[in-house]
Design a protein around this motif. Structure first.
Motif, PDB file in Angstrom:
ATOM      1  N   CYS A  66       0.809  -1.217   0.000  1.00  0.00           N
ATOM      2  CA  CYS A  66       0.000   0.000   0.000  1.00  0.00           C
ATOM      3  C   CYS A  66       0.845   1.272   0.000  1.00  0.00           C
ATOM      4  CB  CYS A  66      -0.948   0.017   1.201  1.00  0.00           C
ATOM      5  SG  CYS A  66      -2.487  -0.893   0.925  1.00  0.00           S
ATOM      6  N   MET A  67       1.981   1.234   0.670  1.00  0.00           N
ATOM      7  CA  MET A  67       2.802   2.436   0.756  1.00  0.00           C
ATOM      8  C   MET A  67       3.473   2.775  -0.576  1.00  0.00           C
ATOM      9  SD  MET A  67       2.081   3.294   3.730  1.00  0.00           S
ATOM     10  CE  MET A  67       3.099   4.756   3.841  1.00  0.00           C
ATOM     11  N   ASP A  68       3.401   1.858  -1.551  1.00  0.00           N
ATOM     12  CA  ASP A  68       3.898   2.170  -2.894  1.00  0.00           C
ATOM     13  C   ASP A  68       3.070   3.275  -3.542  1.00  0.00           C
ATOM     14  OD1 ASP A  68       5.676   0.141  -2.486  1.00  0.00           O
ATOM     15  OD2 ASP A  68       4.668  -1.300  -3.791  1.00  0.00           O
ATOM     16  N   SER A  81       6.226  14.450   0.802  1.00  0.00           N
ATOM     17  CA  SER A  81       5.562  13.284   0.220  1.00  0.00           C
ATOM     18  C   SER A  81       6.241  12.839  -1.067  1.00  0.00           C
ATOM     19  CB  SER A  81       4.089  13.603  -0.051  1.00  0.00           C
ATOM     20  OG  SER A  81       3.423  14.021   1.113  1.00  0.00           O
ATOM     21  N   TYR A  82       6.723  13.801  -1.840  1.00  0.00           N
ATOM     22  CA  TYR A  82       7.389  13.479  -3.105  1.00  0.00           C
ATOM     23  C   TYR A  82       8.603  12.591  -2.872  1.00  0.00           C
ATOM     24  CZ  TYR A  82      10.403  14.152  -7.197  1.00  0.00           C
ATOM     25  OH  TYR A  82      11.222  13.950  -8.265  1.00  0.00           O
ATOM     26  N   PHE A  83       9.411  12.945  -1.902  1.00  0.00           N
ATOM     27  CA  PHE A  83      10.627  12.179  -1.626  1.00  0.00           C
ATOM     28  C   PHE A  83      10.300  10.834  -0.978  1.00  0.00           C
ATOM     29  CE2 PHE A  83      11.743  16.691  -1.572  1.00  0.00           C
ATOM     30  CZ  PHE A  83      12.767  16.710  -2.518  1.00  0.00           C
ATOM     31  N   MET A  84       9.257  10.819  -0.122  1.00  0.00           N
ATOM     32  CA  MET A  84       8.847   9.555   0.490  1.00  0.00           C
ATOM     33  C   MET A  84       8.335   8.586  -0.573  1.00  0.00           C
ATOM     34  SD  MET A  84       9.500   9.923   3.717  1.00  0.00           S
ATOM     35  CE  MET A  84       8.585   8.605   4.489  1.00  0.00           C
ATOM     36  N   HIS A  85       7.622   9.112  -1.559  1.00  0.00           N
ATOM     37  CA  HIS A  85       7.082   8.259  -2.626  1.00  0.00           C
ATOM     38  C   HIS A  85       8.205   7.614  -3.439  1.00  0.00           C
ATOM     39  CE1 HIS A  85       4.503   6.821  -5.828  1.00  0.00           C
ATOM     40  NE2 HIS A  85       5.199   7.513  -6.712  1.00  0.00           N
ATOM     41  N   ARG A  86       9.314   8.292  -3.589  1.00  0.00           N
ATOM     42  CA  ARG A  86      10.416   7.793  -4.403  1.00  0.00           C
ATOM     43  C   ARG A  86      11.396   6.911  -3.616  1.00  0.00           C
ATOM     44  NH1 ARG A  86      10.963  10.304  -9.304  1.00  0.00           N
ATOM     45  NH2 ARG A  86      13.207   9.880  -9.348  1.00  0.00           N
ATOM     46  N   SER A  87      11.017   6.528  -2.407  1.00  0.00           N
ATOM     47  CA  SER A  87      11.854   5.629  -1.612  1.00  0.00           C
ATOM     48  C   SER A  87      11.886   4.244  -2.263  1.00  0.00           C
ATOM     49  CB  SER A  87      11.317   5.514  -0.185  1.00  0.00           C
ATOM     50  OG  SER A  87      11.300   6.772   0.445  1.00  0.00           O
ATOM     51  N   PHE A  91      11.844  -0.148   1.474  1.00  0.00           N
ATOM     52  CA  PHE A  91      11.498   0.828   2.502  1.00  0.00           C
ATOM     53  C   PHE A  91       9.974   0.923   2.646  1.00  0.00           C
ATOM     54  CE2 PHE A  91      10.629   5.174   3.978  1.00  0.00           C
ATOM     55  CZ  PHE A  91      11.413   5.208   5.126  1.00  0.00           C
ATOM     56  N   HIS A  92       9.242   0.846   1.536  1.00  0.00           N
ATOM     57  CA  HIS A  92       7.784   0.874   1.598  1.00  0.00           C
ATOM     58  C   HIS A  92       7.240  -0.377   2.289  1.00  0.00           C
ATOM     59  CE1 HIS A  92       7.532   4.514  -0.612  1.00  0.00           C
ATOM     60  NE2 HIS A  92       7.901   4.019  -1.782  1.00  0.00           N
ATOM     61  N   ARG A  93       7.901  -1.524   2.076  1.00  0.00           N
ATOM     62  CA  ARG A  93       7.458  -2.735   2.787  1.00  0.00           C
ATOM     63  C   ARG A  93       7.677  -2.572   4.279  1.00  0.00           C
ATOM     64  NH1 ARG A  93       6.581  -2.561  -1.713  1.00  0.00           N
ATOM     65  NH2 ARG A  93       6.618  -4.188  -3.326  1.00  0.00           N
ATOM     66  N   LEU A  94       8.815  -1.985   4.650  1.00  0.00           N
ATOM     67  CA  LEU A  94       9.117  -1.751   6.063  1.00  0.00           C
ATOM     68  C   LEU A  94       8.101  -0.797   6.678  1.00  0.00           C
ATOM     69  CD1 LEU A  94      11.004  -2.118   8.497  1.00  0.00           C
ATOM     70  CD2 LEU A  94      12.382  -0.233   7.609  1.00  0.00           C
ATOM     71  N   GLU A  95       7.723   0.229   5.935  1.00  0.00           N
ATOM     72  CA  GLU A  95       6.712   1.175   6.425  1.00  0.00           C
ATOM     73  C   GLU A  95       5.403   0.469   6.735  1.00  0.00           C
ATOM     74  OE1 GLU A  95       7.303   5.515   4.518  1.00  0.00           O
ATOM     75  OE2 GLU A  95       6.953   3.920   3.060  1.00  0.00           O
ATOM     76  N   VAL A 133       4.915  14.759   9.238  1.00  0.00           N
ATOM     77  CA  VAL A 133       6.006  15.111   8.340  1.00  0.00           C
ATOM     78  C   VAL A 133       5.725  14.664   6.910  1.00  0.00           C
ATOM     79  CG1 VAL A 133       8.434  14.640   7.817  1.00  0.00           C
ATOM     80  CG2 VAL A 133       7.742  15.140  10.164  1.00  0.00           C
ATOM     81  N   SER A 134       5.052  13.529   6.746  1.00  0.00           N
ATOM     82  CA  SER A 134       4.905  12.932   5.418  1.00  0.00           C
ATOM     83  C   SER A 134       3.599  13.265   4.718  1.00  0.00           C
ATOM     84  CB  SER A 134       5.039  11.410   5.520  1.00  0.00           C
ATOM     85  OG  SER A 134       4.015  10.864   6.344  1.00  0.00           O
ATOM     86  N   GLY A 135       2.700  14.016   5.368  1.00  0.00           N
ATOM     87  CA  GLY A 135       1.440  14.316   4.708  1.00  0.00           C
ATOM     88  C   GLY A 135       0.667  15.423   5.391  1.00  0.00           C
TER      89      GLY A 135
END
Length: 297
Positions: A66-68, A81-87, A91-95, A133-135
């Motif tokens: 989902c975090m993808d 959010s832009y930088f978090m999306h490009r992780s 990292f998204h699985r860990l989130e 921070v992220s949204g």
């Protein structure tokens, strides 16, 4: 759902205040354990409800994907959010794993004693800071921190205050003299707190049944008072972002082929691709937010 959470948090806050005195630390009127436990029950429902609705609602939460999409398709992304999306994908699985841990397991720390309750408060506050921070989720995350503060006792918060205030709190916590009668205000407050406990227990029955139900609903009130509610967020994640574009023209005849149509820009809603996302939290641009829901239709 946010309005209900604000109402419930504010309602419980009323009972933290002493009766008939403006003293910050009234003698003989410490905060009731019933009120503290009510705040614990509130943050427990908020987090566990959010975790259960995710597991039951969208397959991507179970697949940890989902975090993808979340940072790109959330209501009003912020600059981070832009930088978090490009992780990277890992990292998204860990989130997603951390999210499940915070929302499904950490709430039960409240049942494991003082130290685990303090750990619960720390983890929940840090989790809300990360969401801020992220949204741009406006005041929701700040509001969710409030019941988490009830996880900290005087000893754990003592370092944040001066020595005089700590000494005064320690004196107020000393047991009173034997045979000392309670003041009228203390007696009335005990009756009110006991009544509050009974009211919350009665209103919690349908909420608890909803948490246990496979057909769980989120952000719902089961009573007209909206005192004890059920909560949840992002039970499903959209994979693509759709935006409603509003345009207007100053032409007297809108059907005229030569009429010039101009797009209306919102204060923060995504629109112009060349415009950097804005930062509004803890403010709430309600119209921008509602346009996100309008795009679903």
């Amino acid at each position: 759902g946010w309005e209900s959470q604000l109402l419930e948090t504010g309602f419980l806050g009323i009972f933290l205040c002493p009766l008939w005195t403006l003293s910050r630390l009234p003698q003989g009127s410490p905060p009731s354990r019933i009120v503290i436990w009510s705040f614990h029950w509130l943050i427990f429902r908020i987090m566990l409800g959010a975790g259960l609705i995710k597991i039951r609602g969208d397959r991507c939460w179970r697949e940890l994907t989902c975090m993808d999409y979340h940072y790109e398709t959330q209501p009003v992304p912020n600059p981070i959010s832009y930088f978090m999306h490009r992780s990277p994908w890992w990292f998204h699985r860990l989130e997603a794993l951390v999210n499940h841990f915070i929302e499904l397991l950490v709430p039960f720390f409240l049942l494991l004693g003082r130290r685990m309750s303090i750990l619960h408060g720390l983890l929940q506050v840090l989790f809300q800071v990360l969401l801020i921070v992220s949204g741009n989720l406006s005041f929701l995350n700040w509001l969710t921190m409030v019941p988490s503060f009830a996880c900290f006792d005087d000893a754990s918060l003592g370092l944040l205050f001066g020595s005089r205030l700590r000494e005064r709190v320690a004196r107020l916590q000393l047991p009173g003299a034997e045979g000392q009668s309670l003041s009228l205000g203390s007696r009335v407050r005990r009756v009110l707190n006991f009544s509050l406990g009974l009211l919350i227990a009665a209103l919690s029955v349908p909420v608890l049944l909803n948490l246990l139900s496979s057909r769980q609903v989120m952000n719902t009130s089961f009573n007209p008072l909206r005192i004890v509610n059920t909560y949840g967020a992002f039970g499903s994640i959209t994979k693509e972002r759709t935006e409603v574009i509003l345009q207007g023209t100053s032409s007297l005849d809108p059907n005229d082929p030569t009429a010039v149509w101009e797009e209306f820009e919102f204060k923060c809603k995504p629109g112009d691709l060349r415009r950097r996302p804005c930062l509004i939290s803890p403010y709430h641009y309600r119209l921008d937010w509602l346009m996100w829901f309008a795009a679903f239709q």
